[in-house]
Design an enzyme around this catalytic site. Structure first.
Site, PDB file in Angstrom:
ATOM      1  N   SER A 296      30.518  47.532  36.641  1.00 33.63           N
ATOM      2  CA  SER A 296      30.369  46.885  35.331  1.00 33.63           C
ATOM      3  C   SER A 296      28.918  46.611  34.941  1.00 33.63           C
ATOM      4  O   SER A 296      28.638  46.377  33.772  1.00 33.63           O
ATOM      5  CB  SER A 296      31.158  45.575  35.295  1.00 33.63           C
ATOM      6  OG  SER A 296      30.586  44.631  36.182  1.00 33.63           O
TER       7      SER A 296
ATOM      8  N   HIS B 215      27.004  39.404  36.026  1.00 29.42           N
ATOM      9  CA  HIS B 215      26.875  39.915  34.653  1.00 29.42           C
ATOM     10  C   HIS B 215      25.662  39.315  33.963  1.00 29.42           C
ATOM     11  O   HIS B 215      25.076  38.348  34.443  1.00 29.42           O
ATOM     12  CB  HIS B 215      28.142  39.618  33.838  1.00 29.42           C
ATOM     13  CG  HIS B 215      29.268  40.564  34.132  1.00 29.42           C
ATOM     14  ND1 HIS B 215      30.524  40.393  33.629  1.00 29.42           N
ATOM     15  CD2 HIS B 215      29.325  41.694  34.890  1.00 29.42           C
ATOM     16  CE1 HIS B 215      31.302  41.373  34.056  1.00 29.42           C
ATOM     17  NE2 HIS B 215      30.600  42.168  34.822  1.00 29.42           N
TER      18      HIS B 215
ATOM     19  N   ASP C 140      32.818  38.627  28.442  1.00 27.26           N
ATOM     20  CA  ASP C 140      33.615  38.212  29.599  1.00 27.26           C
ATOM     21  C   ASP C 140      34.657  37.130  29.323  1.00 27.26           C
ATOM     22  O   ASP C 140      35.253  36.610  30.263  1.00 27.26           O
ATOM     23  CB  ASP C 140      32.684  37.702  30.708  1.00 27.26           C
ATOM     24  CG  ASP C 140      31.877  38.811  31.344  1.00 27.26           C
ATOM     25  OD1 ASP C 140      32.245  39.991  31.180  1.00 27.26           O
ATOM     26  OD2 ASP C 140      30.872  38.494  32.004  1.00 27.26           O
TER      27      ASP C 140
END
Length: 181
Positions: free
Chosen positions: A58, A98, A123
């Site tokens: 990701s 992230h 998210d």
């Protein structure tokens, strides 16, 4: 494998009690040293988990699956847009790596929104039910450096548990039968 087991057992049988005790003590010292180093890193970095492995794609192209990240967590420094954070979400055991894409401040403090570089959406779908923003308490650390693909060993051991036991058994046997001259 049978010959290896026999020769290892022969090595252990040839040791007297003092040598065997010394080898077990040596093994205990290695384990306790590793734990002390980990706890020391926690204190120095201010992060509950100073080293993490990227488990998914990701964050590509910034980080790839298997990259080893080094984290710090200086709480006096405000989180900024563009910064890569590692956070834990209530109900999930595995931390997520992230990038911060949006900040939202109010009287309770700064809140922020994250997104994986390789993901199409933010998210919010990963957060706890009803949670729209992350807070400072959700953050485990901030990415400060990385070693590419070094964490693949961890991923392989988690994907193939038998491999983990084989590696640990091999290391344990090596420590027990290795004698210093």
């Amino acid at each position: 494998m049978g010959l290896l087991e026999l020769s290892c057992l022969d090595e252990v049988r040839r040791m007297d009690k003092r040598q065997l005790y010394y080898q077990f003590l040596n093994f205990a010292m290695i384990v306790s040293s590793a734990l002390m180093i980990w706890k020391g890193l926690m204190v120095v970095t201010g992060s509950e988990s100073p080293i993490v492995v990227v488990l998914s794609g990701s964050m590509e192209p910034a980080f790839h699956r298997g990259d080893l990240l080094f984290l710090t967590h200086d709480r006096s420094e405000p989180i900024t847009v563009g910064e890569i954070v590692v956070f834990k979400v209530e109900g999930r055991d595995i931390p997520i790596v992230h990038r911060v894409i949006k900040l939202h401040g109010n009287e309770k403090g700064a809140h922020f929104l994250t997104k994986g570089d390789n993901n199409l959406v933010d998210d919010r779908g990963l957060y706890a039910p009803g949670q729209m923003w992350l807070t400072e308490k959700d953050v485990v650390g901030r990415a400060r450096g990385f070693l590419p693909y070094v964490g693949m060993v961890t991923i392989l051991m988690n994907d193939y548990p038998k491999l983990k036991y084989i590696v640990l058994a091999t290391l344990g046997i090596f420590v027990l039968i290795h004698r210093e001259n």
